[in-house]
Enzyme design. Structure first.
Site, mmCIF file in Angstrom:
data_model
loop_
_atom_site.group_PDB
_atom_site.id
_atom_site.type_symbol
_atom_site.label_atom_id
_atom_site.label_comp_id
_atom_site.label_asym_id
_atom_site.label_seq_id
_atom_site.Cartn_x
_atom_site.Cartn_y
_atom_site.Cartn_z
ATOM 1 N N PRO A 122 0.601 -67.793 -33.958
ATOM 2 C CG PRO A 122 -0.234 -67.045 -36.399
ATOM 3 C CD PRO A 122 -0.736 -68.379 -35.861
ATOM 4 C CG ASP A 124 -0.422 -62.938 -37.224
ATOM 5 O OD1 ASP A 124 -0.581 -63.172 -37.253
ATOM 6 O OD2 ASP A 124 -0.349 -62.682 -38.663
ATOM 7 C CG LEU A 125 -4.764 -62.240 -36.731
ATOM 8 C CD1 LEU A 125 -5.652 -62.564 -37.908
ATOM 9 C CD2 LEU A 125 -4.438 -61.399 -38.258
ATOM 10 C CG ASP A 305 -11.653 -76.741 -29.857
ATOM 11 O OD1 ASP A 305 -10.453 -76.794 -29.771
ATOM 12 O OD2 ASP A 305 -11.945 -75.970 -28.843
ATOM 13 N NE ARG A 397 -4.445 -75.470 -21.281
ATOM 14 C CZ ARG A 397 -4.603 -76.089 -22.396
ATOM 15 N NH1 ARG A 397 -4.482 -76.304 -23.610
ATOM 16 N NH2 ARG A 397 -5.323 -75.025 -23.646
HETATM 17 C C1 UD1 Z 1 -9.489 -69.970 -29.977
HETATM 18 C C2 UD1 Z 1 -10.249 -71.347 -28.576
HETATM 19 C C3 UD1 Z 1 -10.032 -72.930 -29.461
HETATM 20 C C4 UD1 Z 1 -10.494 -73.052 -30.830
HETATM 21 C C5 UD1 Z 1 -9.971 -72.096 -31.599
HETATM 22 C C6 UD1 Z 1 -10.701 -71.831 -33.739
HETATM 23 C C7 UD1 Z 1 -10.306 -69.991 -26.752
HETATM 24 C C8 UD1 Z 1 -9.415 -69.722 -25.061
HETATM 25 N N1 UD1 Z 1 -9.711 -70.924 -27.474
HETATM 26 O O1 UD1 Z 1 -8.074 -70.598 -30.133
HETATM 27 O O2 UD1 Z 1 -10.508 -73.990 -28.103
HETATM 28 O O3 UD1 Z 1 -9.579 -74.349 -31.164
HETATM 29 O O4 UD1 Z 1 -10.476 -70.672 -31.367
HETATM 30 O O5 UD1 Z 1 -12.129 -72.305 -33.263
HETATM 31 O O6 UD1 Z 1 -11.643 -69.759 -27.000
HETATM 32 N N2 UD1 Z 1 -4.380 -67.118 -36.284
HETATM 33 C C9 UD1 Z 1 -3.037 -66.290 -36.735
HETATM 34 N N3 UD1 Z 1 -3.078 -65.075 -36.202
HETATM 35 C C10 UD1 Z 1 -3.077 -64.717 -35.145
HETATM 36 C C11 UD1 Z 1 -4.603 -65.641 -34.316
HETATM 37 C C12 UD1 Z 1 -4.646 -66.250 -34.976
HETATM 38 O O7 UD1 Z 1 -3.421 -66.258 -38.279
HETATM 39 O O8 UD1 Z 1 -2.646 -63.801 -34.895
HETATM 40 C C13 UD1 Z 1 -4.685 -68.263 -37.076
HETATM 41 C C14 UD1 Z 1 -4.386 -69.306 -36.077
HETATM 42 O O9 UD1 Z 1 -3.186 -69.864 -36.156
HETATM 43 C C15 UD1 Z 1 -5.936 -70.504 -36.532
HETATM 44 C C16 UD1 Z 1 -6.912 -69.646 -36.723
HETATM 45 O O10 UD1 Z 1 -6.801 -67.757 -37.083
HETATM 46 O O11 UD1 Z 1 -5.479 -71.380 -37.939
HETATM 47 C C17 UD1 Z 1 -8.063 -69.158 -35.542
HETATM 48 O O12 UD1 Z 1 -7.388 -69.261 -34.729
HETATM 49 P P1 UD1 Z 1 -8.358 -68.436 -33.160
HETATM 50 O O13 UD1 Z 1 -9.329 -68.548 -33.587
HETATM 51 O O14 UD1 Z 1 -7.318 -67.319 -33.288
HETATM 52 O O15 UD1 Z 1 -7.772 -69.193 -32.024
HETATM 53 P P2 UD1 Z 1 -7.881 -69.038 -30.486
HETATM 54 O O16 UD1 Z 1 -8.381 -68.200 -30.276
HETATM 55 O O17 UD1 Z 1 -6.283 -68.996 -30.000
#
Ligand code: UD1
Length: 418
Positions: A122, A124-125, A305, A397
């Site tokens: 998501p 949302d954050l 990752d 990618r």
């Molecule tokens: C980044 C990395 C990705 C890595 C991930 C976790 C980049 C481009 N990608 O992805 O390779 O696997 O960090 O280390 O840097 N979440 C929410 N709401 C949000 C955002 C995140 O619930 O708005 C949750 C996600 O579902 C997940 C967790 O937070 O469970 C971590 O996600 P996040 O750290 O945001 O990953 P990305 O930034 O997408």
């Protein structure tokens, strides 16, 4: 569609030069539109995510040139605030553009982002953080529309330490009014890299790498020339390759501290590892003891990752390993493929139970996502017999010249177009 043809079972010997980090470069590209002066990024990896991000910058009206490993971005004439849906769907990191586009134009429109299909992912954050900075957000028909009169500093607590949300809030607030504090921020090294990059452009950010980041808004940012940090996930992938195939590799241009969690695990299974400046030497092979338990966690825990590659390694370690994936819901797509190679794995919810087997066997494999695809390639390179890996667009990618680097250290792997 490309595929790898692999004849496995050879040990790996030689040197591997690590590329600049995908996850560092992508937010830097988003940050480049925060100035109308030239941004020069050295050692930029030619991977599909970067090429898509460059296309997004071009759509916004930037002029870009990418020669050899140097990317130049000139966004003086950028005038478009809409990120086209086809590109946003290709690349999850397009969401970072929201913070920087709104900071530059006072408005932004983006389709919901895509990326690897590894769970809900998501945003949302990200949106909650931007709202705290006084951005008005409307979601309609698969698009996110943002507007603001000015970006006001705020005290923001993230419900979980999301990497992307932390970076997006930094990008949106760096030229805002007053001070922004991000609490429970992600501590990943790539956030420090973004902080260093922006500070070199004249920003006032501190606390990167800790859970509290402070951003004092500045009026303008200037051009910058920058070399991003090395890719700790690519380095980790090749370390695991050596552990699986045996032989000796020298991984060059890497910060060992950034992959301490992996190095600990590899030493536990009796790989010999020496760190000297920016090089890691690994001697793999022989009897691999059990990895026992691995849980993915935010940095400095074991990175999600590297979960797929370490699962492939666990398949040929002695005894049982439990692997718990805490970050993403459906990040076990490589497991059915590993089972077809003879691995003994049971998945229950977010946990994979792996019982080691002496050897994996070649098979026709499909890469389901970026890191899963890399894991299957390593499994095939270490396995007995011949394998193919299809759907390489996922691997492309994030890894540049993956097969050349593997072949350069003795793997029998080539790419064919079918
Ligand atoms: C980044 C990395 C990705 C890595 C991930 C976790 C980049 C481009 N990608 O992805 O390779 O696997 O960090 O280390 O840097 N979440 C929410 N709401 C949000 C955002 C995140 O619930 O708005 C949750 C996600 O579902 C997940 C967790 O937070 O469970 C971590 O996600 P996040 O750290 O945001 O990953 P990305 O930034 O997408």
């Amino acid at each position: 569609m490309d595929k790898f043809i692999i004849e496995g079972g050879r040990p790996l010997y030689g040197e591997v030069e690590i590329q600049a980090a995908k996850n560092a470069v992508l937010p830097l590209l988003a940050a480049s539109i925060l100035t109308d002066e030239r941004v020069i990024i050295h050692r930029c990896p030619r991977i599909r995510d970067v090429l898509n991000m460059i296309q997004i910058l071009n759509e916004l009206g930037c002029r870009t040139s990418f020669e050899r490993e140097t990317l130049v971005i000139d966004s003086a004439d950028a005038a478009n605030h809409e990120i086209p849906s086809a590109l946003a769907k290709e690349l999850r990191s397009s969401i970072f553009m929201l913070g920087s586009v709104i900071a530059r134009f006072g408005k932004a429109r983006i389709a919901y982002p895509g990326g690897c299909d590894i769970g809900l992912r998501p945003v949302d954050l990200h949106l909650k953080g931007l709202k705290s900075l006084h951005v008005r957000i409307e979601e309609e028909g698969g698009y996110i529309n943002c507007a603001c009169d000015r970006l006001n500093g705020a005290d923001i607590l993230l419900d979980c330490p999301s990497v992307g949300a932390t970076e997006n809030i930094i990008l949106a607030s760096v030229k805002g009014e007053g001070t922004t504090v991000v609490r429970n921020a992600a501590k990943e090294p790539e956030i420090c890299d973004l902080q260093n990059f922006l500070n070199k452009m004249g920003a006032k950010i501190s606390g990167g790498g800790t859970s509290t980041i402070r951003i004092e808004g500045v009026k303008r940012l200037h051009g910058v020339e920058y070399t991003p940090m090395p890719d700790r996930i690519e380095a980790g992938t090749f370390l695991i390759a050596a552990a699986m195939c045996g032989g000796e590799l020298e991984i060059k241009g890497v910060f060992a501290d950034n992959i301490a969690a992996l190095l600990h695990k590899l030493r536990e299974i009796s790989c010999k590892i020496t760190v000297k400046n920016d090089k890691i030497y690994i001697k793999g092979g022989g009897v691999r003891k059990s990895l026992r338990m691995i849980e993915t966690m935010p940095y400095p825990g074991f990175p999600t990752d590297l979960q797929a590659p370490i699962t492939a390694l666990a398949c040929i370690c002695e005894g049982a390993t439990v692997i718990v994936e805490n970050l993403f819901e459906t990040r076990f797509k490589h497991v059915p493929e590993l089972i077809r190679m003879g691995a003994d794995i049971t998945v229950r919810g977010r946990a994979a139970f792996v019982r080691g087997v002496p050897v994996l066997h070649g098979a026709d494999l499909v890469a389901g996502d970026l890191r899963g695809g890399a894991a299957l390639t390593l499994a095939a390179v270490s396995a007995e017999g011949k394998s193919t890996v299809t759907d390489l667009s996922h691997i492309d990618r994030g890894y540049s010249g993956f097969e050349y680097k593997l072949a350069g250290v003795g793997a029998k792997i080539r790419r064919i177009r079918v």
